[in-house]
Every structure is written in C-alpha cells, then in structure tokens.
Design an enzyme around this catalytic site. Structure first.
Site, PDB file in Angstrom:
ATOM      1  N   HIS A 107      -5.746   2.981   1.410  1.00 17.98           N
ATOM      2  CA  HIS A 107      -4.856   4.011   1.945  1.00 17.98           C
ATOM      3  C   HIS A 107      -5.397   4.665   3.218  1.00 17.98           C
ATOM      4  CE1 HIS A 107      -3.147   3.280  -1.853  1.00 17.98           C
ATOM      5  NE2 HIS A 107      -3.833   4.152  -2.566  1.00 17.98           N
ATOM      6  N   ASP A 141       0.900  -1.144   0.000  1.00  9.52           N
ATOM      7  CA  ASP A 141       0.000   0.000   0.000  1.00  9.52           C
ATOM      8  C   ASP A 141       0.939   1.193   0.000  1.00  9.52           C
ATOM      9  OD1 ASP A 141      -1.464   2.283   0.889  1.00  9.52           O
ATOM     10  OD2 ASP A 141      -3.075   0.913   1.403  1.00  9.52           O
ATOM     11  N   HIS A 142       0.989   1.935  -1.100  1.00  8.71           N
ATOM     12  CA  HIS A 142       2.074   2.910  -1.217  1.00  8.71           C
ATOM     13  C   HIS A 142       1.975   4.039  -0.181  1.00  8.71           C
ATOM     14  CE1 HIS A 142      -0.677   5.356  -3.715  1.00  8.71           C
ATOM     15  NE2 HIS A 142       0.100   6.372  -3.418  1.00  8.71           N
TER      16      HIS A 142
HETATM   17  C1  BG6 Z   1      -3.740   5.389  -6.008  1.00  8.26           C
HETATM   18  C2  BG6 Z   1      -5.104   5.574  -6.606  1.00  8.26           C
HETATM   19  O1  BG6 Z   1      -3.672   4.204  -5.273  1.00  8.26           O
HETATM   20  O2  BG6 Z   1      -3.480   6.469  -5.140  1.00  8.26           O
HETATM   21  C3  BG6 Z   1      -5.209   6.907  -7.333  1.00  8.26           C
HETATM   22  O3  BG6 Z   1      -5.354   4.510  -7.526  1.00  8.26           O
HETATM   23  C4  BG6 Z   1      -4.841   8.026  -6.396  1.00  8.26           C
HETATM   24  O4  BG6 Z   1      -6.521   7.119  -7.834  1.00  8.26           O
HETATM   25  C5  BG6 Z   1      -3.489   7.735  -5.769  1.00  8.26           C
HETATM   26  O5  BG6 Z   1      -4.783   9.233  -7.146  1.00  8.26           O
HETATM   27  C6  BG6 Z   1      -3.169   8.775  -4.714  1.00  8.26           C
HETATM   28  O6  BG6 Z   1      -1.847   8.604  -4.313  1.00  8.26           O
HETATM   29  P1  BG6 Z   1      -1.011   9.833  -3.798  1.00  8.26           P
HETATM   30  O7  BG6 Z   1       0.282   9.238  -3.359  1.00  8.26           O
HETATM   31  O8  BG6 Z   1      -0.906  10.808  -4.927  1.00  8.26           O
HETATM   32  O9  BG6 Z   1      -1.807  10.406  -2.671  1.00  8.26           O
END
Ligand code: BG6
Length: 657
Positions: A266, A203-204
């Site tokens: 997230h 989960d990034h």
């Molecule tokens: C991704 C989603 O996991 O996370 C995207 O698929 C979203 O829709 C993105 O824009 C948001 O990531 P970050 O790091 O830009 O907040």
C-alpha cells in the site's frame, strides 16, 4: 459495516447518466464463502447495482468445497448475520435491488485441485453466458490465499477457458508473494498460460478516492508540478497510523509484519503515485510504466544501511493504574509466538536515485496499536531564507507543507504563514483546505466497486503490474533479510496507543527534521484541557504545536533555564524535580507543564524529567502568548490550573510581561 468503507465517493461515480455500466460478464469467484467476498465484493456489486453501474448482462458463479445449492448460496450471501444485509455500506437497504442482484448468483461445488470441477465450471459458465448474454466474457476473482493462484490458473487453462469469444480476466488478491522469490515464482506460474494484460493484481489502496486523486491533483493543476522536485521540496513523509491491534489475525500477521502487510504494497503504491514522472497520458500502461520506473529508482539498501535507515517496533501490553495488564501486547495475542520478533511498527528513510528526487529523503512510517487512525502524506517544501526577516520579531520561519489527508479524514491542506493583523510584523501558521465532505456528495463505498468496474472495461490503471510488484519486493527484501538475521533485542519497544518507539523520532531527528504529526481536533479534545473547547481555539493550537518525544530519564526542562516553550503530555509520565533532586509531583497523559516560566517570563523553577517514554506536543512561547491573547477564556483556565498547582498569584497584566 466494512471497516474498509470510505466515507466519500466522488460525484462522478454517482452520476449514473454520464457513465456506462460495467461490461457484460460472468464473474467466477474462488473463495466465494470467505470473508472478503461477503464483506467487500458482494457489497461492492450491490453498490454498483444500486448506482445503475452494473451491467444487466451480468452473473456471479461462486465456487468452493461446500455442497450448497444456488438458493443456499444466495441465502448466505444476502443474510443479515453474515451477508449483504449486515455488511452493505449504504444508508438505506434496497430490498428489490438485493433480490435482483441475488437472482444473478449461482454456485458450483468442487475442490480446487480437481480437474472435474473446472470442467463443470466451464459448462456452468457457458450456460450463464448464454442465459445472461454476457458476450462470452469471464472475470475470475481469486479471493483466496496466493499459494493456490498458480494451480487455479493452470486448471482453468487446461479446462479450455482461454478459448471462445469474449475476454478472460483474472483479479488476484493480495498478498502477492511473501518475499521476492515467491513473488517471482507466482508471476511465473500465473503467466505460464495467461498474458500480463489478463492479470489484475489488487491493492485496495488504489481503490481509495483520495489515493486516486493524487494523480488527478498532480497532473490536472498547473501550479504544483513545476515545484515537484529536489529544488523545492525538502522531504516527503508518508504516515499510515492504525489504532487497531492485530486482533484475531495473529496467525497471518506473525509471519508477515508491517513491512510486508502495509509498506511493501500500500505505501509503495502511494509513494509511486506521489513521486513518479509525468506520464505521456492517462492510459493504464503509461501510468504503470512510470510507477514501475519510480520504484526501480528507490535505493536498495545493503546490510549496513538497513539499521541506519530503518527502525522497527513491536507493541507491548498496556497497564491499569494498579499495574494490572489492561490490554495484551502483541506477543500475548491469539496465534502469535510468545517470543515473536515480528514488527508491528516500521519507520524508514528511503532515497530515490533519479534526477527529480536526488537527495530528498522520503520517510515512511506505519504501525498498529498507535495513538490514532490516520493516513497522511506530507510534502514539506524548502524554507525561504530567514535573513530577510532580520531585525524583526520573526525568529523562525516554518516550511510550507502540503498535506494529503487520505483517511479517515479526507482533505488536502496547504500550510503557510500569514502576517498577524496589527502594527508589528508577526507571523502565524495558517492553512487553506479542500475537504471532500464539503465538495462531494457523501456516500459509502468499499473501494472495490471501482476495481471490479474498471476490470470489466479492461482498465488496469488501478491494479499492480508484475514488474511493479517485483520492484517493490526488491526494495523490501534486504530489510527482511537483515531483520531475520538480526532479530530485535528490545521488543516490545512501544506502548499501545503511543506514537511508536522513540527510535522512529531519532531516525528523522538525526537529519535535523521532525515527523509532522497530523493533529485533528478530535485528538486534541481527548486532552482534558481542551474538552469542549471552541473550534477556533483548537485550530489555532493545531496550527502552532509540533510533536516531540522524550525517552525515560531524559531531562525535558532544566531548572534555571529561560522558558521558551510549554508542553502537553499526549502519552507518558514526567516527574517534577526540585533543586535537591526530590520528586515533587508526577504528571501524565493529558497534563501540561512548562507554562509558568512562560507566563511569568522567569527562569524555570524546577527540572522536568521523563519518567517513561513520553509523546509530547510542544507550543513555542510566541505562539502560546498569541493564543492566550486571542482566547481569554483559555488564558483564564490555564491561569486557574497554574495557580492551583503552584500557588501562583499572577494578574492578567503580568502575563508574559
Ligand atoms: C490490509 C492489511 O491490507 O490493509 C491490514 O492486511 C490493514 O493489516 C489494512 O489494517 C489497512 O487498510 P485500510 O483501508 O483500513 O487502511
């Protein structure tokens, strides 16, 4: 440059001297020619290499259908147009470091469902392991759609990858399933031949420094943890506001929606970090046990509670002043069903049914095509008793708030009240702030460095465990079920660049609370009144204002009432109406109103009615007066505009008399 790059890396990550490198391994990438590999994985490997954090005993083996050679693979991974040279995140590009990294890249062609491919791959991995002395360790990275995960796991097992010296670990990308059932099946398929401790679910958000710091902040500081409970905290708000729309991702997004795309993964990860119990140690499973326990304590809604506690939205098109479509709405996006009922916005109220959080509402909100980009967590403490200030001019105490600015602004801020210097007792909202940029060396990371690095060390802290993913789907499932049985009738229900649908405000206002909109100076500067304004003025305004919204037709100011506040229109249109019901004027984005009654301390001379849905900033009379006194130039501007507008002749002495 990757839009997922973070602006700040901790000094710790860069102090090469203190940290061991990643462990030796051969990294096998499935989906090697895909976007994720080029935009994030390769730049992350490159960052690790540049910071001397990548083991010298390391090689990459890409695999995919293309019949390309090692050299062609290297060429495409490092190219300017669509490779590392274009996507790296550092200020300077280091050619020798790139060449050195690329010399470790190899490719083996083959289809995913072909057992022969896995035999070739095994041979190649063994060769590379020998050549780079990678101790037999193999890291598989599944940078592809989850429907293939089970099949790949099965083939890898049958090709004999489990045996031999060294470790085997698998990193799987999100989304992990599309609902509870598919997540359960996926876990079952992956775990058929592999152990849970070999699986690293990405989960990034967990790769973000500011998210990781939630745990460090909570458990390395003695002063907050004793307050972290229902006795002291009134509510918690998680806000992930995106200004981007779905763009070209309609095909994926239309079968997903923001609940699956942002909240179930997230946002629930951040929720778990912020609200979990104190772990016994920082050991991965110690932390993951507490996270899973927390999500298992979140109340699961039945079909009556879903509409009471969750609201959804979808953005419509924006129009020019001539009524032409300026930017398309969600339903007009590429690969989106023109009658789609997929949500691009969600606001939710959850309850955590455990001893620590019983009765504390947890509000979550996220959406696309909104007014700003910003991820914040706001912990709002209970207010002190007002009684003690009776007989003073202090009318309303504000709650203390602890704000975690996750991105793009990265900071932690504590909001409280202080006495305004002077002979009388008056309070002003002020803040104390820790800002990453001022304390840590700035660098750009993709967020994937730390994940690859910690996976090679077998540290699963930053990855989701199967039970946590399942717990998260258990919370989301009834909401998805209710929505598919009851498609929204009012979509699209919010305008691009707005704060989202009005129903999101109603959701929290019926509890007597408000969303805490985090306003940064650049947001205020978009309003003409504050263009190029003194930072001190902007800061005082930010500390003083709160957000509100009005539905089309709603009366915001009633003629004859005494003035208590003034308004700034962030988005929308209002009409100024006289006693006879005639519309005298229309005001819109960037305009302000309600200042005259405050300035002159007279009853409202006209009614102000929302013509469209309006997002408003509100300034209380006492704050407005104080700001005018402290910033004479601003007072003059306001007076000038009021004078032009209403032909007022007022002297500075009469102001707010
Ligand atoms: C991704 C989603 O996991 O996370 C995207 O698929 C979203 O829709 C993105 O824009 C948001 O990531 P970050 O790091 O830009 O907040």
């Amino acid at each position: 440059m990757s839009d997922r790059a973070q602006v700040v890396g901790s000094i710790g990550m860069e102090s090469q001297g203190d940290n061991p490198t990643s462990e030796p391994c051969v990294m096998v990438i499935f989906g090697a020619s895909g976007d994720l590999t080029k935009r994030l994985l390769v730049p992350a490997l490159y960052n690790l290499a540049c910071d001397d954090l990548l083991s010298k005993n390391f090689a990459v083996l890409g695999t995919g259908r293309s019949e390309i050679t090692d050299d062609e693979f290297r060429e495409s991974m490092s190219s300017e147009e669509n490779g590392l040279r274009g996507f790296h995140t550092r200020n300077e590009f280091d050619e020798p470091a790139c060449d050195e990294l690329m010399s470790r890249f190899h490719f083996v062609p083959g289809g995913l469902d072909d057992p022969e491919n896995y035999k070739n791959m095994k041979k190649k991995v063994d060769e590379l392991n020998e050549k780079f002395q990678a101790k037999g360790n193999v890291l598989f990275y599944f940078a592809m759609a989850p429907r293939f995960f089970g099949m790949i796991c099965d083939h890898l097992y049958k090709a004999g990858f489990q045996s031999g010296e060294g470790w085997r670990r698998i990193i799987v990308e999100k989304p992990f399933g599309t609902d509870l059932e598919s997540a359960l099946e996926l876990n079952k398929a992956i775990l058929a031949n592999w152990r849970e401790d070999q699986i690293f679910r990405v989960d990034h958000y967990l790769g973000k420094e500011t998210v990781q710091n939630l745990l460090a902040f909570r458990f390395s500081n003695g002063m907050f943890e004793p307050l972290w409970n229902k006795d002291n905290i009134d509510n918690i708000q998680f806000n992930v506001c995106e200004s981007v729309d779905v763009g070209e991702r309609g095909g994926y997004y239309d079968s997903s929606g923001v609940l699956r795309d942002m909240m179930q993964n997230h946002m629930f990860q951040m929720l778990a970090y912020l609200c979990m119990e104190v772990p016994g140690s920082f050991e991965p499973d110690s932390i993951r046990n507490e996270k899973a326990k927390l999500l298992e304590s979140v109340r699961i809604y039945d079909e009556d509670s879903v509409p009471e506690n969750i609201v959804r939205g979808q953005y419509g098109p924006s129009f020019t002043d001539d009524g032409e479509v300026d930017q398309p709405g969600y339903r007009q996006s590429t690969d989106v069903n023109p009658e789609s009922s997929t949500e691009t916005f969600v606001a939710a109220k959850f309850q955590i049914d455990n001893w620590r959080w019983e009765g504390v509402p947890i509000y979550l909100r996220s959406g696309k095509a909104l007014w700003k980009r910003g991820t914040e967590i706001v912990v709002e403490f209970k207010k002190p008793p007002q009684q003690i200030f009776k007989g003073t001019s202090v009318e309303n105490l504000t709650a203390n708030r602890l704000v975690f600015h996750v991105q793009p602004y990265q900071a932690i801020e504590l909001l409280f009240q202080a006495k305004i210097p002077g002979p009388t007792l008056q309070l002003q909202n002020v803040d104390m702030e820790f800002n990453y940029g001022d304390n840590f060396k700035a660098s750009r990371y993709t967020g994937y460095e730390v994940m690859i690095y910690s996976c090679t060390h077998g540290d699963a802290t930053l990855f989701s465990r199967g039970d946590l993913v399942e717990a998260a789907w258990r919370i989301a499932q009834p909401i998805m079920d209710y929505w598919s049985e009851n498609p929204a009738k009012d979509f699209p229900n919010y305008t691009r660049n707005s704060w989202g649908p009005k129903s999101a405000n109603d959701l929290i206002e019926k509890d007597g609370r408000r969303w805490f909109e985090v306003v940064t100076p650049d947001v205020l500067e978009q309003l003409p009144l504050f263009e190029g304004a003194d930072p001190l003025l902007l800061n005082s305004i930010i500390m003083a204002l709160h957000a509100d919204a009005a539905e089309a037709g709603e009366v915001i100011i009633q003629q004859g009432d005494m003035a208590k506040e003034m308004y700034l229109i962030c988005r929308g249109e209002v009409e100024v109406v006289d006693a006879g019901g005639n519309v005298l004027k229309t005001l819109k984005d960037g305009d302000f109103f309600g200042e005259v009654g405050i300035l002159m301390s007279t009853p409202r001379t006209a009614t102000i009615r929302a013509k469209t849905l309006c997002d408003l900033f509100v300034l209380q009379k006492s704050d407005f007066g104080r700001i005018l006194q402290d910033h004479p130039q601003f007072a003059e501007n306001i007076m000038k505009i009021a004078k032009e507008r209403y032909d007022l002749a007022v002297s500075a002495d009469e102001l707010m008399a």
